[in-house]
Design a protein around this motif. Structure first.
Motif, PDB file in Angstrom:
ATOM      1  N   ASP A   1       0.826  -1.207   0.000  1.00 51.61           N
ATOM      2  CA  ASP A   1       0.000   0.000   0.000  1.00 51.61           C
ATOM      3  C   ASP A   1       0.866   1.266   0.000  1.00 51.61           C
ATOM      4  OD1 ASP A   1      -2.266  -1.543  -0.003  1.00 51.61           O
ATOM      5  OD2 ASP A   1      -2.587  -1.425   2.160  1.00 51.61           O
ATOM      6  N   THR A   2       1.887   1.288   0.868  1.00 52.67           N
ATOM      7  CA  THR A   2       2.759   2.461   0.939  1.00 52.67           C
ATOM      8  C   THR A   2       3.496   2.663  -0.379  1.00 52.67           C
ATOM      9  OG1 THR A   2       3.076   2.089   3.306  1.00 52.67           O
ATOM     10  CG2 THR A   2       4.630   3.562   2.224  1.00 52.67           C
ATOM     11  N   TYR A   3       3.990   1.563  -0.958  1.00 51.79           N
ATOM     12  CA  TYR A   3       4.719   1.650  -2.226  1.00 51.79           C
ATOM     13  C   TYR A   3       3.852   2.277  -3.315  1.00 51.79           C
ATOM     14  CZ  TYR A   3       6.942   0.085  -6.561  1.00 51.79           C
ATOM     15  OH  TYR A   3       7.503   0.040  -7.806  1.00 51.79           O
ATOM     16  N   GLU A   4       2.614   1.826  -3.412  1.00 52.27           N
ATOM     17  CA  GLU A   4       1.726   2.353  -4.449  1.00 52.27           C
ATOM     18  C   GLU A   4       1.375   3.811  -4.184  1.00 52.27           C
ATOM     19  OE1 GLU A   4      -1.502  -0.404  -4.394  1.00 52.27           O
ATOM     20  OE2 GLU A   4      -0.451  -1.879  -5.657  1.00 52.27           O
ATOM     21  N   GLU A   5       1.247   4.191  -2.906  1.00 53.51           N
ATOM     22  CA  GLU A   5       0.906   5.567  -2.569  1.00 53.51           C
ATOM     23  C   GLU A   5       2.064   6.529  -2.848  1.00 53.51           C
ATOM     24  OE1 GLU A   5      -0.924   6.062   1.319  1.00 53.51           O
ATOM     25  OE2 GLU A   5      -1.676   4.014   1.192  1.00 53.51           O
ATOM     26  N   THR A   6       3.297   6.063  -2.718  1.00 52.76           N
ATOM     27  CA  THR A   6       4.432   6.956  -2.977  1.00 52.76           C
ATOM     28  C   THR A   6       4.580   7.275  -4.457  1.00 52.76           C
ATOM     29  OG1 THR A   6       6.027   5.123  -3.209  1.00 52.76           O
ATOM     30  CG2 THR A   6       5.723   6.077  -0.992  1.00 52.76           C
ATOM     31  N   GLY A   7       4.183   6.340  -5.310  1.00 53.58           N
ATOM     32  CA  GLY A   7       4.322   6.552  -6.748  1.00 53.58           C
ATOM     33  C   GLY A   7       5.756   6.420  -7.237  1.00 53.58           C
ATOM     34  N   LEU A   8       6.644   5.863  -6.410  1.00 48.68           N
ATOM     35  CA  LEU A   8       8.047   5.716  -6.790  1.00 48.68           C
ATOM     36  C   LEU A   8       8.269   4.417  -7.547  1.00 48.68           C
ATOM     37  CD1 LEU A   8       9.703   6.892  -3.446  1.00 48.68           C
ATOM     38  CD2 LEU A   8       9.378   8.222  -5.541  1.00 48.68           C
TER      39      LEU A   8
ATOM     40  N   VAL B   1      12.742   0.082  -2.961  1.00 42.07           N
ATOM     41  CA  VAL B   1      13.037   1.290  -3.728  1.00 42.07           C
ATOM     42  C   VAL B   1      14.456   1.732  -3.374  1.00 42.07           C
ATOM     43  CG1 VAL B   1      12.422   3.699  -4.141  1.00 42.07           C
ATOM     44  CG2 VAL B   1      10.620   2.002  -3.744  1.00 42.07           C
ATOM     45  N   SER B   2      15.265   1.999  -4.385  1.00 34.92           N
ATOM     46  CA  SER B   2      16.642   2.465  -4.172  1.00 34.92           C
ATOM     47  C   SER B   2      16.800   3.842  -4.822  1.00 34.92           C
ATOM     48  CB  SER B   2      17.639   1.479  -4.780  1.00 34.92           C
ATOM     49  OG  SER B   2      18.958   1.943  -4.629  1.00 34.92           O
ATOM     50  N   ILE B   3      17.260   4.813  -4.028  1.00 35.76           N
ATOM     51  CA  ILE B   3      17.441   6.179  -4.508  1.00 35.76           C
ATOM     52  C   ILE B   3      18.898   6.583  -4.321  1.00 35.76           C
ATOM     53  CG2 ILE B   3      16.748   8.586  -4.206  1.00 35.76           C
ATOM     54  CD1 ILE B   3      14.105   7.526  -3.004  1.00 35.76           C
ATOM     55  N   ASP B   4      19.567   6.942  -5.399  1.00 35.61           N
ATOM     56  CA  ASP B   4      20.969   7.354  -5.352  1.00 35.61           C
ATOM     57  C   ASP B   4      21.018   8.870  -5.106  1.00 35.61           C
ATOM     58  OD1 ASP B   4      23.631   7.990  -5.761  1.00 35.61           O
ATOM     59  OD2 ASP B   4      23.889   6.525  -7.369  1.00 35.61           O
ATOM     60  N   LEU B   5      21.300   9.249  -3.864  1.00 37.27           N
ATOM     61  CA  LEU B   5      21.292  10.663  -3.506  1.00 37.27           C
ATOM     62  C   LEU B   5      22.453  11.422  -4.146  1.00 37.27           C
ATOM     63  CD1 LEU B   5      20.279  10.488   0.269  1.00 37.27           C
ATOM     64  CD2 LEU B   5      18.825  10.713  -1.749  1.00 37.27           C
ATOM     65  N   MET B   6      23.565  10.761  -4.350  1.00 36.86           N
ATOM     66  CA  MET B   6      24.692  11.420  -5.009  1.00 36.86           C
ATOM     67  C   MET B   6      24.337  11.763  -6.458  1.00 36.86           C
ATOM     68  SD  MET B   6      27.155  11.864  -2.868  1.00 36.86           S
ATOM     69  CE  MET B   6      28.701  11.977  -3.764  1.00 36.86           C
ATOM     70  N   GLU B   7      23.651  10.850  -7.112  1.00 33.67           N
ATOM     71  CA  GLU B   7      23.236  11.102  -8.496  1.00 33.67           C
ATOM     72  C   GLU B   7      22.186  12.196  -8.539  1.00 33.67           C
ATOM     73  OE1 GLU B   7      20.432   8.739 -11.543  1.00 33.67           O
ATOM     74  OE2 GLU B   7      22.214   7.604 -10.932  1.00 33.67           O
ATOM     75  N   LEU B   8      21.244  12.172  -7.594  1.00 37.45           N
ATOM     76  CA  LEU B   8      20.204  13.197  -7.562  1.00 37.45           C
ATOM     77  C   LEU B   8      20.795  14.589  -7.361  1.00 37.45           C
ATOM     78  CD1 LEU B   8      17.214  11.804  -5.438  1.00 37.45           C
ATOM     79  CD2 LEU B   8      17.294  12.214  -7.899  1.00 37.45           C
ATOM     80  N   SER B   9      21.848  14.656  -6.531  1.00 38.80           N
ATOM     81  CA  SER B   9      22.430  15.962  -6.190  1.00 38.80           C
ATOM     82  C   SER B   9      23.094  16.639  -7.384  1.00 38.80           C
ATOM     83  CB  SER B   9      23.451  15.800  -5.059  1.00 38.80           C
ATOM     84  OG  SER B   9      24.594  15.088  -5.497  1.00 38.80           O
TER      85      SER B   9
ATOM     86  N   SER C   1      16.006  18.505 -11.648  1.00 40.53           N
ATOM     87  CA  SER C   1      15.476  17.468 -12.533  1.00 40.53           C
ATOM     88  C   SER C   1      14.064  17.055 -12.108  1.00 40.53           C
ATOM     89  CB  SER C   1      16.389  16.238 -12.519  1.00 40.53           C
ATOM     90  OG  SER C   1      16.372  15.621 -11.231  1.00 40.53           O
ATOM     91  N   LYS C   2      13.311  16.519 -13.065  1.00 39.84           N
ATOM     92  CA  LYS C   2      11.966  16.032 -12.771  1.00 39.84           C
ATOM     93  C   LYS C   2      12.002  14.860 -11.795  1.00 39.84           C
ATOM     94  CE  LYS C   2       9.768  17.490 -17.104  1.00 39.84           C
ATOM     95  NZ  LYS C   2       9.023  17.041 -18.310  1.00 39.84           N
ATOM     96  N   LYS C   3      13.062  14.065 -11.865  1.00 42.38           N
ATOM     97  CA  LYS C   3      13.182  12.919 -10.962  1.00 42.38           C
ATOM     98  C   LYS C   3      13.279  13.382  -9.515  1.00 42.38           C
ATOM     99  CE  LYS C   3      15.940   8.763 -10.119  1.00 42.38           C
ATOM    100  NZ  LYS C   3      17.097   7.940 -10.553  1.00 42.38           N
ATOM    101  N   TYR C   4      14.151  14.370  -9.256  1.00 41.24           N
ATOM    102  CA  TYR C   4      14.290  14.872  -7.885  1.00 41.24           C
ATOM    103  C   TYR C   4      12.992  15.525  -7.419  1.00 41.24           C
ATOM    104  CZ  TYR C   4      15.831  17.393  -3.776  1.00 41.24           C
ATOM    105  OH  TYR C   4      15.943  17.867  -2.486  1.00 41.24           O
ATOM    106  N   GLU C   5      12.356  16.298  -8.288  1.00 42.71           N
ATOM    107  CA  GLU C   5      11.103  16.957  -7.931  1.00 42.71           C
ATOM    108  C   GLU C   5      10.024  15.932  -7.593  1.00 42.71           C
ATOM    109  OE1 GLU C   5      10.129  19.496 -11.168  1.00 42.71           O
ATOM    110  OE2 GLU C   5      11.643  21.016 -10.673  1.00 42.71           O
ATOM    111  N   ARG C   6       9.977  14.843  -8.357  1.00 39.88           N
ATOM    112  CA  ARG C   6       8.964  13.816  -8.110  1.00 39.88           C
ATOM    113  C   ARG C   6       9.196  13.128  -6.768  1.00 39.88           C
ATOM    114  NH1 ARG C   6      10.057  10.780 -11.982  1.00 39.88           N
ATOM    115  NH2 ARG C   6      10.952   8.956 -10.939  1.00 39.88           N
ATOM    116  N   ILE C   7      10.465  12.785  -6.458  1.00 45.27           N
ATOM    117  CA  ILE C   7      10.766  12.118  -5.192  1.00 45.27           C
ATOM    118  C   ILE C   7      10.499  13.058  -4.013  1.00 45.27           C
ATOM    119  CG2 ILE C   7      12.625  11.115  -3.802  1.00 45.27           C
ATOM    120  CD1 ILE C   7      13.888  10.152  -6.445  1.00 45.27           C
ATOM    121  N   SER C   8      10.913  14.317  -4.162  1.00 42.88           N
ATOM    122  CA  SER C   8      10.702  15.292  -3.098  1.00 42.88           C
ATOM    123  C   SER C   8       9.213  15.513  -2.853  1.00 42.88           C
ATOM    124  CB  SER C   8      11.386  16.608  -3.468  1.00 42.88           C
ATOM    125  OG  SER C   8      11.235  17.561  -2.439  1.00 42.88           O
TER     126      SER C   8
END
Length: 303
Positions: A62-69, A86-94, A99-106
């Protein structure tokens, strides 16, 4: 030597770990570690931050689907998938915070599905003051902790005889490495090794051949202990034999958190029956050493 500090932060919003300020202050300037506290990997949402800047989330369906990640099903899922990773590379995001990816996760962490956890946090950077993390999270309930140290002496302890060059052991000469692993578990658990006929709790006894040690020292350190601190402990143990000692070997055993979402080599970790993932160094007086690694039956084998 000190093996801390580490920090406990209560109800910390997950989005705090992906802000540009956090990434530039802690992730880019040292090794930062975080792990959700008092969460069960097989039942709850759990999070870990690795020193390479990877943020790992183990989320229920349920949480996974609600996050949309974007993520993938847990390798421990049955026919009905109930957990996702879910794996998020913070170094790559920085590298591109616009980027749209960072905006979506944030947006996901701050608005769509705000998540809060109690976290254990630690940061290794020899060039900065230890109080930085306390001041950075000062608006939250944060406590500084030092690992707990317990010292004990075990008298007249039956110990297996080991030869550093004989991992498989030699009959009537030395014990196997696996037998030592079992024996260490019994000693750490304070199991009676006498195998007396009226003992119905445990029939375990010390592997043979063995020798009786008049006095053995056991030091247990409990807490959120960083690999950098463990390396220092190991270095100290290696120097133990710089001067002549009667002891033929010493050991350093490290138990990982049973409910961590990652294990060896950043592989996914499952609890199964006990959540085991651990390793043990045996350092001999001739400076040879053994390294033993173990995980639960479901996990990938250590590298």
């Amino acid at each position: 030597m000190q093996t801390g500090p580490y920090y406990f932060v209560k109800n910390l919003p997950l989005h705090e770990l992906i802000t540009p300020e956090f990434i530039s202050t802690f992730i880019k300037k040292g090794s930062c570690y975080a792990l959700t506290y008092n969460t069960n990997i097989d039942e709850d949402n759990t999070v870990a931050l690795l020193p390479n800047g990877k943020l790992i989330l183990s989320l229920d369906k349920d949480t996974y689907e609600e996050t949309g990640l974007q993520g993938h099903p847990s390798q421990f899922s049955g026919r009905k998938i109930m957990k996702f990773i879910v794996s998020i590379d913070l170094m790559e995001l920085s590298l591109n915070l616009d980027s749209k990816k960072y905006e979506r996760i944030s947006w996901s962490f701050k608005e769509k599905k705000p998540l809060k956890f109690d976290f254990l946090l630690a940061w290794h950077n020899t060039g900065s003051e230890e109080s930085t993390m306390m001041s950075y999270f000062s608006k939250y309930q944060i406590q500084e902790h030092q690992p707990k140290v317990a010292l004990s002496t075990v008298r007249d302890l039956q110990c297996p005889v080991l030869q550093s060059s004989e991992l498989e052991g030699t009959p009537e000469v030395s014990c196997q490495a696996l037998e030592l692993f079992d024996w260490l578990g019994a000693v750490f658990s304070n199991v009676n090794l006498n195998n007396e006929p009226n003992n119905f709790i445990s029939t375990y006894c010390c592997p043979q051949p063995s020798t009786v040690v008049a006095k053995a020292y056991l030091c247990t350190i409990t807490g959120f202990i960083l690999p950098e601190k463990i390396c220092l402990l190991l270095e100290h143990l290696c120097h133990y034999f710089d001067e002549l000692k009667l002891a033929p070997w010493v050991t350093l055993s490290v138990q990982g958190f049973a409910d961590s979402p990652v294990s060896w080599g950043k592989n996914e970790h499952g609890f199964w029956k006990g959540g085991e993932h651990l390793y043990n160094f045996v350092i001999f007086n001739n400076q040879d050493y053994w390294l033993q690694m173990a995980v639960g039956a479901n996990d990938h084998c250590p590298p």
